[in-house]
Design an enzyme around this catalytic site. Structure first.
Site, PDB file in Angstrom:
ATOM      1  N   ASP A 115       0.860  -1.177   0.000  1.00  0.00           N
ATOM      2  CA  ASP A 115       0.000   0.000   0.000  1.00  0.00           C
ATOM      3  C   ASP A 115       0.908   1.243   0.000  1.00  0.00           C
ATOM      4  OD1 ASP A 115      -3.059   0.859   0.859  1.00  0.00           O
ATOM      5  OD2 ASP A 115      -1.542   2.246   1.647  1.00  0.00           O
ATOM      6  N   ASN A 126      -2.699  13.027  -2.408  1.00  0.00           N
ATOM      7  CA  ASN A 126      -3.838  13.558  -3.175  1.00  0.00           C
ATOM      8  C   ASN A 126      -4.220  14.954  -2.693  1.00  0.00           C
ATOM      9  OD1 ASN A 126      -4.332  11.564  -5.077  1.00  0.00           O
ATOM     10  ND2 ASN A 126      -5.597  10.350  -3.669  1.00  0.00           N
ATOM     11  N   ASP A 172      -2.638   9.837  -9.326  1.00  0.00           N
ATOM     12  CA  ASP A 172      -2.725   8.825 -10.381  1.00  0.00           C
ATOM     13  C   ASP A 172      -1.346   8.501 -10.943  1.00  0.00           C
ATOM     14  OD1 ASP A 172      -5.438   8.728 -10.063  1.00  0.00           O
ATOM     15  OD2 ASP A 172      -5.910   9.974 -11.810  1.00  0.00           O
ATOM     16  N   GLU A 175      -5.117   2.499  -3.560  1.00  0.00           N
ATOM     17  CA  GLU A 175      -3.664   2.584  -3.658  1.00  0.00           C
ATOM     18  C   GLU A 175      -2.994   1.269  -3.252  1.00  0.00           C
ATOM     19  OE1 GLU A 175      -4.673   4.178   0.493  1.00  0.00           O
ATOM     20  OE2 GLU A 175      -5.578   4.013  -1.478  1.00  0.00           O
TER      21      GLU A 175
END
Length: 503
Positions: free
Chosen positions: A375, A383, A392, A418
């Site tokens: 992860d 973000n 992204d 993620e």
């Protein structure tokens, strides 16, 4: 009697002329309209000349009108030949040949007063009419006309048998319309009716004009070229080969000829009459000799779908087979592409969760199996700080790094958000943990460009090995539990489910 004949001939001329005008006005709508206009125009001229001959008050007028019938005859025969050729699907490419007979006929008629080979004698009637005796050139002309018309009928009947069922009525109308004046002409010539100035041919063109005009005006597509089965086959982009019971090629459509030429097994290009295995080559031999449908891949990378359909007669016998070959190379490429897209993550390009689960179930029980769950650390913060576009790019870059590092030894999948999962068949927990450490170091050295400068990304990972008797869902749960432990212990590390300790 005389007045009735004149009336009948004039009526026939008017009807034929009307049909000629209507057909000529439709010449842009179909290939048959021009030839039909020529036929009916010739019938109109012939009928009008017959009317003048029947009404003539002097022998000279009667003889001139009799000679004047033959331009109409020439137009009609040439038009019939043209019309039949187009109608049966074999149009005349050199239309100048249609003028040969009319030119010779007109030369014979115009020069007849000097040589009398067309009309050997002319007998004058007291009422102004004439009776002619036919000479050798007339009989030669008649033989030619009947030969042309008979050949046209044979071709029309053969084409009707080849035509698709819905178009056979068009041939019936054509033949019915043409048969009436032909029968009348034969009756007039060979029974002596012409000696009494009675010629049934122009009168019976009323039948021809009526039938063909009805077909033109009320929906039956007689002005259109009927569709034959051979035309349907020729229009197909699939390669079609017709074989006899012994496997010899009876016919091929243009697509099949092009395909066989590309395979290069028939240097002279002549395939009809040869056995199929002589023309298709070794790459298609198995497919042709197999069952109903098979697929084969040639050395050039072309994929062919081959279907063999056995024809059956009513008595159960087999007159041969039809082989249909389709180039499905592009279709197979698109199918493979769609299949791949169905198991890929749309953003990162690695496999999706569904494919991960399927692969785990397929590989479970085949030996050691480990899963690494990882992860991205602090992804929500990335973000929030840099925006979702940068987030992204982080996922895409990490997927690329994992794909390169794992290679063919395992399967990389996006598990969700993620989070990624890597399947490592043949590896135990220790080996998987060592590999995960290598990936973590490699990922830490990579950066993602942002407006605020290079962004370094780390990840946390959990490792679990499939235990004996356990299912894949249990394996994923234990790997996820190890990943959660790695995050609790400070992130940017790898933890195994065996010891739940930092490696």
């Amino acid at each position: 009697m005389r007045a009735a004949l004149v009336t009948l001939y004039v009526a026939a001329a008017l009807v034929a002329a009307t049909c000629a005008v209507l057909s000529w006005r439709r010449r842009q709508r179909g290939p048959l309209a021009s030839s039909l206009a020529l036929i009916t125009a010739g019938a109109a001229e012939w009928s009008l000349a017959e009317a003048v001959a029947a009404a003539a008050g002097s022998p000279s007028t009667g003889l001139a009108a009799t000679y004047a019938m033959f331009p109409g005859v020439a137009m009609l025969v040439a038009g019939f030949l043209w019309h039949t050729a187009v109608f049966t699907g074999r149009p005349i490419t050199r239309r100048g040949l249609l003028l040969v007979h009319p030119a010779l006929l007109m030369a014979a008629v115009v020069s007849d007063p000097w040589h009398h080979l067309f009309f050997s004698a002319v007998d004058a009637h007291p009422d102004g009419g004439v009776t002619v005796q036919f000479g050798p050139l007339y009989w030669l002309h008649t033989a030619y006309c009947y030969t042309v018309i008979a050949a046209g009928f044979v071709r029309a009947v053969a084409a009707m048998r080849r035509a698709v069922r819905g178009h056979r009525q068009v041939f019936v109308l054509f033949l019915a319309g043409a048969l009436a004046p032909l029968a009348g002409n034969g009756l007039s010539i060979f029974t002596g009716l012409t000696d009494r100035q009675v010629d049934l041919t122009p009168a019976l063109f009323l039948v021809t004009a009526t039938v063909w005009l009805w077909a033109e005006r009320f929906g039956t597509p007689a002005r259109r070229t009927p569709v034959a089965y051979e035309q349907v086959i020729a229009a197909l982009s699939d390669a079609v080969m017709v074989l006899d019971p012994d496997g010899r090629v009876l016919d091929v459509n243009p697509a099949a000829a092009a395909m066989l030429a590309s395979l290069g097994h028939v240097p002279d290009g002549a395939v009809v009459g040869r056995r199929w295995f002589e023309v298709v080559g070794p790459q298609l031999t198995a497919a042709f000799g197999g069952g109903n449908a098979q697929q084969t891949l040639t050395d050039g990378g072309t994929t062919y779908d081959v279907r063999v359909v056995r024809m059956r007669n009513a008595d159960g016998s087999t007159p041969g087979a039809v082989v249909v070959v389709r180039d499905v190379t592009e279709l197979e490429r698109l199918r493979a592409e769609l299949t791949d897209q169905a198991v890929r993550d749309g953003l990162t390009g690695v496999y999706n969760r569904r494919h991960l689960t399927t692969t785990l179930r397929e590989q479970a029980g085949e030996g050691p199996l480990a899963v690494v769950m990882l992860d991205v650390d602090h992804f929500k913060s990335i973000n929030d700080t840099y925006g979702h576009a940068v987030g992204d790019q982080v996922l895409i870059r990490l997927a690329q790094e994992l794909g390169t590092a794992v290679g063919d030894t395992g399967t990389v999948a996006r598990y969700g958000g993620e989070e990624f999962a890597i399947i490592l068949p043949g590896a135990g927990a220790r080996t998987a943990a060592d590999l995960a450490e290598q990936w973590r170091d490699r990922s830490a050295g990579a950066t993602v460009a942002t407006a605020r400068g290079p962004l370094r990304v780390t990840f946390s990972a959990g490792v679990a090995e499939l235990a004996a008797g356990a299912d894949v869902e249990d394996l994923l749960r234990r790997a996820d539990r190890a990943l959660y432990a790695a995050k609790e212990q400070g992130r940017n590390r790898v933890v195994t489910d065996v010891s739940l300790s930092t490696v």
